[in-house]
Design a protein around this motif. Sequence first.
Motif, PDB file in Angstrom:
ATOM      1  N   ALA A   1       1.021  -1.021   0.008  1.00  0.00           N
ATOM      2  CA  ALA A   1       0.234  -0.007  -0.121  1.00  0.00           C
ATOM      3  C   ALA A   1       0.929   1.259   0.009  1.00  0.00           C
ATOM      4  CB  ALA A   1      -0.823   0.016   1.295  1.00  0.00           C
ATOM      5  N   LEU A   2       2.223   1.286   0.353  1.00  0.00           N
ATOM      6  CA  LEU A   2       3.148   2.421   0.254  1.00  0.00           C
ATOM      7  C   LEU A   2       3.376   2.803  -1.188  1.00  0.00           C
ATOM      8  CD1 LEU A   2       5.346   1.276   3.210  1.00  0.00           C
ATOM      9  CD2 LEU A   2       3.517   2.594   3.287  1.00  0.00           C
ATOM     10  N   LEU A   3       3.951   4.079  -1.141  1.00  0.00           N
ATOM     11  CA  LEU A   3       4.181   4.563  -2.428  1.00  0.00           C
ATOM     12  C   LEU A   3       5.100   3.777  -3.173  1.00  0.00           C
ATOM     13  CD1 LEU A   3       5.031   8.282  -1.437  1.00  0.00           C
ATOM     14  CD2 LEU A   3       2.822   7.393  -2.291  1.00  0.00           C
TER      15      LEU A   3
ATOM     16  N   LEU B   1       3.575   8.428   4.113  1.00  0.00           N
ATOM     17  CA  LEU B   1       3.722   6.949   4.431  1.00  0.00           C
ATOM     18  C   LEU B   1       3.145   6.615   5.766  1.00  0.00           C
ATOM     19  CD1 LEU B   1       7.465   6.399   3.381  1.00  0.00           C
ATOM     20  CD2 LEU B   1       5.415   5.710   2.197  1.00  0.00           C
ATOM     21  N   ALA B   2       3.266   7.507   6.608  1.00  0.00           N
ATOM     22  CA  ALA B   2       2.577   7.527   7.948  1.00  0.00           C
ATOM     23  C   ALA B   2       0.960   7.259   7.666  1.00  0.00           C
ATOM     24  CB  ALA B   2       2.703   8.759   8.824  1.00  0.00           C
ATOM     25  N   LYS B   3       0.408   8.136   6.858  1.00  0.00           N
ATOM     26  CA  LYS B   3      -1.185   7.856   6.493  1.00  0.00           C
ATOM     27  C   LYS B   3      -1.311   6.534   6.050  1.00  0.00           C
ATOM     28  CE  LYS B   3      -2.094  12.767   5.838  1.00  0.00           C
ATOM     29  NZ  LYS B   3      -2.277  14.026   4.831  1.00  0.00           N
ATOM     30  N   GLN B   4      -0.584   6.189   4.900  1.00  0.00           N
ATOM     31  CA  GLN B   4      -0.811   4.791   4.397  1.00  0.00           C
ATOM     32  C   GLN B   4      -0.659   3.725   5.400  1.00  0.00           C
ATOM     33  OE1 GLN B   4       1.268   4.510   0.951  1.00  0.00           O
ATOM     34  NE2 GLN B   4       0.833   6.490   0.066  1.00  0.00           N
ATOM     35  N   PHE B   5       0.306   3.823   6.391  1.00  0.00           N
ATOM     36  CA  PHE B   5       0.645   3.100   7.448  1.00  0.00           C
ATOM     37  C   PHE B   5      -0.803   2.752   8.214  1.00  0.00           C
ATOM     38  CE2 PHE B   5       2.102   2.071  11.877  1.00  0.00           C
ATOM     39  CZ  PHE B   5       2.500   1.115  11.608  1.00  0.00           C
TER      40      PHE B   5
ATOM     41  N   GLY C   1       4.172  -2.886   5.890  1.00  0.00           N
ATOM     42  CA  GLY C   1       4.865  -1.518   5.417  1.00  0.00           C
ATOM     43  C   GLY C   1       5.889  -1.021   6.297  1.00  0.00           C
ATOM     44  N   ALA C   2       6.059  -1.619   7.511  1.00  0.00           N
ATOM     45  CA  ALA C   2       7.064  -0.992   8.418  1.00  0.00           C
ATOM     46  C   ALA C   2       7.559  -1.915   9.405  1.00  0.00           C
ATOM     47  CB  ALA C   2       6.310   0.181   8.953  1.00  0.00           C
TER      48      ALA C   2
ATOM     49  N   PHE D   1       9.728   3.034   7.992  1.00  0.00           N
ATOM     50  CA  PHE D   1       9.004   2.542   6.644  1.00  0.00           C
ATOM     51  C   PHE D   1       9.535   1.923   5.773  1.00  0.00           C
ATOM     52  CE2 PHE D   1       6.640   6.429   8.341  1.00  0.00           C
ATOM     53  CZ  PHE D   1       5.613   5.824   8.740  1.00  0.00           C
ATOM     54  N   LYS D   2       9.326   0.530   5.282  1.00  0.00           N
ATOM     55  CA  LYS D   2      10.095  -0.171   4.459  1.00  0.00           C
ATOM     56  C   LYS D   2      10.116   0.308   2.811  1.00  0.00           C
ATOM     57  CE  LYS D   2       8.194  -4.489   6.638  1.00  0.00           C
ATOM     58  NZ  LYS D   2       7.480  -5.829   6.328  1.00  0.00           N
ATOM     59  N   ASN D   3      11.185   0.283   2.484  1.00  0.00           N
ATOM     60  CA  ASN D   3      11.566   0.832   0.937  1.00  0.00           C
ATOM     61  C   ASN D   3      11.258   2.099   0.589  1.00  0.00           C
ATOM     62  OD1 ASN D   3      11.906  -2.293   0.276  1.00  0.00           O
ATOM     63  ND2 ASN D   3       9.964  -2.599   0.399  1.00  0.00           N
TER      64      ASN D   3
END
Length: 236
Positions: free
Chosen positions: A19-21, A228-232, A82-83, A207-209
């Motif tokens: 789900a991350l960028l 990334l925090a919002k997606q997390f 994602g993290a 946050f990964k990658n």
Amino acid sequence: MHIRIRIRVLTLAAAGGAALLTAGVLPAHAAPGPTTPKSAQEGSVGAADLLAKVTSCQQISGGKYKTDDGTSATVPVCGKNGAVFWKADMDIDCDGQRTTNCNETRDPWFQNDTAFHQSDGRPLKAESLPFVVVPGTSTIWNYTSSGIKGGGVVAVVYNNRVEYAVVGDTGPSTIIGEASYATAKALGIDPDPATGGADSGVTYILFKNSQASPIESHSAAVTLGEQLAKQFLQSN
């Protein structure tokens, strides 16, 4: 590998990523050079929202880490979508370029290099750049195998505050819980490299990658970090 081994002196004041960028990279043109953080609450993602997602731990490390030399190993590295994250103390890293508060006189453990370098090839500047130290690769954990790299974005949470930082240095392979002078100062933690830090209560969410570019641009880390925090929050 950049290694520092220390026993921190505490004072009474111490207190799946789909789900991350894509690639989690912010273009270099998105922000200028290094800037000192102005506020410890960066962006709109609150500390309580982030902490609510890391209440339980799915351990991904092969063992646990000490928070300081001579203490018991009690801190695991945990995995989320994602993290990765851990909860520990904060020792102060003042390594890299010599500045007013980060030098051999102020820091008994000072080293004039960091594991990862600025875009111009020079070491990072701990006094002005918020960055986090990851443990050196060992049988306990290899940070690269979890998608963590130099310049990777980190949300550091302490005392209801959020500070975005980057992965900027590596430390002892058995100790965890260290961040730069600038990170501590922004979070209201005593940044003195000899006597400062926090003895507990710090959460590090990596946050990964992800990768802020250039690594020395704090504003790039903040912009990417909030996305990334919002997606997390959405994916956990």
